[in-house]
Design a protein around this motif. Structure first.
Motif, PDB file in Angstrom:
ATOM      1  N   VAL A   1     -14.749  41.634 -40.843  1.00  0.00           N
ATOM      2  CA  VAL A   1     -13.397  42.163 -40.624  1.00  0.00           C
ATOM      3  C   VAL A   1     -12.514  41.096 -39.975  1.00  0.00           C
ATOM      4  O   VAL A   1     -11.347  40.898 -40.360  1.00  0.00           O
ATOM      5  CB  VAL A   1     -13.462  43.439 -39.760  1.00  0.00           C
ATOM      6  N   GLN A   2     -13.054  40.380 -39.011  1.00  0.00           N
ATOM      7  CA  GLN A   2     -12.291  39.311 -38.365  1.00  0.00           C
ATOM      8  C   GLN A   2     -11.963  38.184 -39.349  1.00  0.00           C
ATOM      9  O   GLN A   2     -10.865  37.624 -39.320  1.00  0.00           O
ATOM     10  CB  GLN A   2     -13.087  38.761 -37.179  1.00  0.00           C
TER      11      GLN A   2
ATOM     12  N   GLN B   1      -9.140  39.129 -41.550  1.00  0.00           N
ATOM     13  CA  GLN B   1      -7.879  38.966 -40.846  1.00  0.00           C
ATOM     14  C   GLN B   1      -7.451  37.503 -40.820  1.00  0.00           C
ATOM     15  O   GLN B   1      -6.264  37.195 -40.942  1.00  0.00           O
ATOM     16  CB  GLN B   1      -8.025  39.498 -39.413  1.00  0.00           C
TER      17      GLN B   1
ATOM     18  N   GLU C   1      -7.006  41.520 -44.711  1.00  0.00           N
ATOM     19  CA  GLU C   1      -7.428  42.734 -44.014  1.00  0.00           C
ATOM     20  C   GLU C   1      -6.878  43.994 -44.667  1.00  0.00           C
ATOM     21  O   GLU C   1      -7.413  45.091 -44.476  1.00  0.00           O
ATOM     22  CB  GLU C   1      -7.016  42.678 -42.542  1.00  0.00           C
TER      23      GLU C   1
END
Length: 829
Positions: free
Chosen positions: A679-680, A683, A688
């Protein structure tokens, strides 16, 4: 209750009388508890005694039937206990939740794999399968068997290419005598012998029943009829076991052969890629290697097991029936029968068409037809844009017509041969069977002058049944010649495939150049491997160094092939620090892990076809180094990441699988990674928003055809996400941002510089110069020019590029006038 006693007594008398009449066993004073032991002991005594032939035969039938019934019962009980234990282990008998591994496989330290295969209707049911580690030494040893088999056998007196190939392949199908396939083969031979033996019992019993009918002996008729129903059970069981073992053996052969192929075709030596450079291989195998791996292997294994059963059963029948008939027909009669067989076989062999070659051509046509449909699926969107339906339909029709012609040719040739074969084997041999069966009866009546109809009828029925069975065995043996011819075609295709894989998988693979490591099947002049590939590769280097390397397209010409770049030399970073920090794959990207020292970057520019992408192929070690003074120094595989022009996406994989590629999903969890890292990373690369399309983080488990779901720019950003996940110290990017907008391109390159990655970019756009420290210009005349950006020379070259752009901008007004005139003309039309 009193009325039931006479009925029970009557039944008891019938049972006692049945034992007395059938087996000569008196059970008047026997105790019920000792009944099984008394009966089995009496049956064994009858078999070993030299008393009544009928009772001995009945005792044999009863013991065989009881043995098969007991074996079936024990197998059923054992399977029930195993199923019950499996359910208990799976937690099916209690209400508590049972933790189960959800991933498909685990790689052990010794190279073995533990796989969890779902079975049954319930997806939670999974079977644990252990696959042994790969043995590289075996493949290195076996390559010499495939290399020298032709030379070592052609000098012999009797040479058969098919037998030589099969003698090598069987070592893969049955690696050792203690292998389970060897036991299955032994069981199959046992049941084949058992079926022939039971056929003799049935033939004798058939003659006895006919004799009972003619003599009007109802009591013996009923006893023999009961024996018929008893012997039917083991006979049916035997036939079912033979079919099951044949299918099981075929599947096991396919497992062994497929794994053998996969271990060479899909390993770190990249045989699946290098196989396209093997110019010595048959073109059909290379063009349709997927068809060979998927279809030809299955057909070969089925054909091998089928041919073995079709040969073993007739041979066993011929031996057993011949020994039995020898007492009635004599040695000359049996000799005449076999002479007839050999003459017929020789005659049919001369008339047999070349089915092996025809089947091989048909398989090749099937592969071409299948591959073109696969090409249509993979390029459907491009074809739709071009409106190329007519061209594709014409091509498909040509391939389909070729396939139909090959299939009809095989069937047409078979039809003519089958007509002759059926006439000779079915009708001619059956008529001869009646003639040979009648010889004992005619001779006995002529010599004695007495016509005993009951005995003659019994002997004729037995001899006729055995003669017809013998004729059927001979005909099936002749039919197997046709099956062997088809098996020859499949065997040759599999053997060629394995020969190619062994040659490509070998450490000394010369990328198609003819060397002394060739297959030995031709007389072309060869050269030593060291004379073809003479460059040096230095691994575990703290950078990327290319020194005096001639970039040459791999071909059968070797170092005399087409040269793209001459004596290429560069190094990233320009100064190598002996001890450089490495990345830790267990640390989250959010902790801002950066490499010590500033990252170095190189931009490779040049026109199409000048060899830019070839540099990446050499760095990735999928292209060789031909010149002797060429040196390639590269870091360890975990520190180098190459991004090709066309982003690759796993078919039917999850979004997680795409982001962590080339790491497997099992390894992701086994190494302690979490989804929050992905997820990071999403981003970081501005993807995302993908998680908002469905159920948040659970979208990482979504399966789709991602190369169609994602746009071109999104696919290229996934490549950057892979770099951020694996965190290599060096990355090579080939046209990695040509589908990305200018602002996103600027962000991604600055992202690489912020995390201090060392990267090499291959592109045609000089506008990327601002993100790099060095520039390597490749010309179409094999020359190149390396310069450090920021120097006077680099600034001058950039100013020249700007002047060229300004010159083009000065022509904008004239181009606009031409456009307006064209618009006016179009309006008048």
């Amino acid at each position: 209750m009193a009325g039931d006693l006479p009925n029970l007594e009557r039944v008891r008398k019938i049972v006692l009388r049945l034992h007395q009449e059938c087996l000569g066993l008196d059970l008047k004073d026997a105790v019920f508890k000792k009944y099984p032991g008394i009966v089995l002991k009496h049956l064994w005594h009858l078999i070993r005694s030299e008393g009544s032939m009928n009772r001995r035969k009945r005792a044999q039938i009863i013991l065989i039937s009881l043995g098969f019934i007991g074996l079936t019962g024990i197998s059923g009980v054992a399977y029930s206990v195993y199923s019950l234990l499996s359910k208990i282990r799976a937690g099916a008998l209690n209400k508590r939740p049972f933790m189960r591994r959800t991933r498909s496989q685990i790689m052990l330290d010794n190279g073995a794999r533990v796989m969890y295969i779902p079975y049954g209707d319930d997806e939670e049911n999974k079977k644990r399968v252990l696959i042994g580690p790969k043995d590289d030494d075996r493949y290195e040893h076996d390559k010499y068997l495939f290399k020298y088999f032709a030379k070592s056998n052609r000098s012999q007196l009797f040479y058969s290419r098919f037998v030589s190939q099969l003698s090598i392949l069987y070592r893969i199908l049955i690696p050792k005598l203690t292998d389970r396939n060897a036991f299955l083969l032994s069981f199959q031979i046992f049941f084949l012998i058992m079926r022939t033996w039971l056929s003799l019992f049935v033939a004798r019993l058939d003659g006895q029943i006919v004799k009972d009918i003619i003599s009007r002996n109802g009591r013996k008729f009923m006893l023999d009829l009961m024996c018929w129903f008893l012997i039917a059970f083991p006979a049916s069981y035997t036939n079912s076991a033979i079919k099951f073992l044949q299918r099981k053996l075929s599947l096991n052969f396919r497992v062994n052969l497929t794994r053998y192929i996969h271990d060479m075709y899909l390993d770190n030596r990249l045989a699946f890629y290098k196989v396209t450079f093997d110019t010595q291989a048959a073109s059909s195998v290379i063009a349709n290697i997927d068809n060979s791996v998927a279809n030809d292997v299955a057909k070969f294994c089925d054909a091998v097991c089928s041919v073995f059963a079709n040969i073993a059963k007739p041979v066993i029948d011929l031996v057993f029936f011949s020994v039995y008939l020898r007492d009635n027909l004599g040695t000359l009669g049996i000799l005449g029968i076999f002479v007839n067989y050999f003459v017929t076989g020789f005659f049919l062999k001369k008339l047999m068409p070349p089915l092996g070659k025809l089947v091989s051509k048909r398989s090749s046509a099937e592969g071409d037809y299948y591959n073109y449909h696969l090409n249509l699926i993979q390029n459907s969107e491009e074809i739709a844009f071009y409106q190329g339906t007519q061209v594709e339909r014409g091509k498909v029709n040509v391939l389909y017509n070729n396939l139909m012609d090959q299939m009809l040719l095989v069937d047409r040739v078979k039809a003519k041969y089958n007509a002759i074969e059926d006439y000779v084997l079915k009708y001619t041999w059956s008529a001869l069977g009646y003639v040979f069966a009648s010889i004992p009866t005619v001779v006995a009546t002529f010599t004695t002058g007495v016509n005993n109809e009951e005995v003659n009828m019994r002997e004729f029925i037995v001899n006729k049944r055995l003669m017809l069975s013998l004729a059927d065995a001979g005909s099936r043996l002749m039919h197997s010649i046709k099956d062997i011819s088809q098996l020859t075609g499949y065997t040759n295709r599999i053997f060629v495939l394995l020969s190619v894989l062994h040659r490509v998988h070998a450490k000394q693979f010369a990328y198609g150049a003819i060397t002394d490591e060739g297959d030995g099947l031709d007389d072309k002049p060869s050269q030593r491997f060291d004379d073809v590939l003479r460059g040096t590769v230095q691994r575990n280097f703290n950078g990327i160094r290319v020194e005096n390397i001639d970039v040459i397209i791999p071909s059968k010409l070797g170092r005399e092939g087409t040269k793209l770049i001459n004596k290429l030399t560069f190094q990233i970073p320009p100064v190598i620090i002996p001890e450089t920090a490495t990345s830790d794959s267990q640390v989250s990207i959010s902790q801002k892990i950066v490499f010590q020292g500033p990252g170095s970057s190189l931009l490779i520019l040049g026109p199409n076809g000048c060899g830019k992408s070839s540099i990446q192929r050499i760095i990735a070690e999928i292209w060789p180094i031909y010149n002797k003074n060429g040196l390639l120094s590269i870091p360890s595989p975990s520190e180098l990441f190459c991004v090709p022009q066309k982003p690759y996406f796993i078919q039917d994989g999850t979004l997680r699988d795409q982001l962590i590629y080339p790491m497997a999903g099992d390894d992701f969890f086994d190494q302690g990674h979490k989804d929050r890292e992905l997820v990071q990373i999403l981003q970081e690369v501005k993807l995302e928003y993908l998680l908002k399309r469905d159920r948040g983080w659970k979208y990482l488990d979504a399966r789709a055809d991602w190369k169609d779901v994602l746009s071109g720019g999104e696919r290229q950003r996934v490549n950057f996400a892979r770099i951020m996940f694996h965190k290599p110290r060096f990355a090579v990017l080939d046209e990695a941002t040509n589908a990305i907008s200018a602002d996103m391109e600027d962000y991604l390159f600055n992202l690489l510089k912020r995390y201090r990655f060392n990267f090499i970019t291959i592109s045609q756009r000089p506008s990327l110069i601002k993100y790099h420290d060095f520039s390597l210009d490749i010309n179409s005349d094999e020359s190149w020019h390396l310069q450090m950006l920021g120097t006077d020379e680099a600034i001058t070259s950039i100013e020249k590029e700007i002047e060229g752009l300004e010159t083009n901008l000065q022509n904008v007004e004239s181009w606009e006038k031409e456009r307006s005139e064209l618009v006016k003309r179009l309006a008048h039309i």
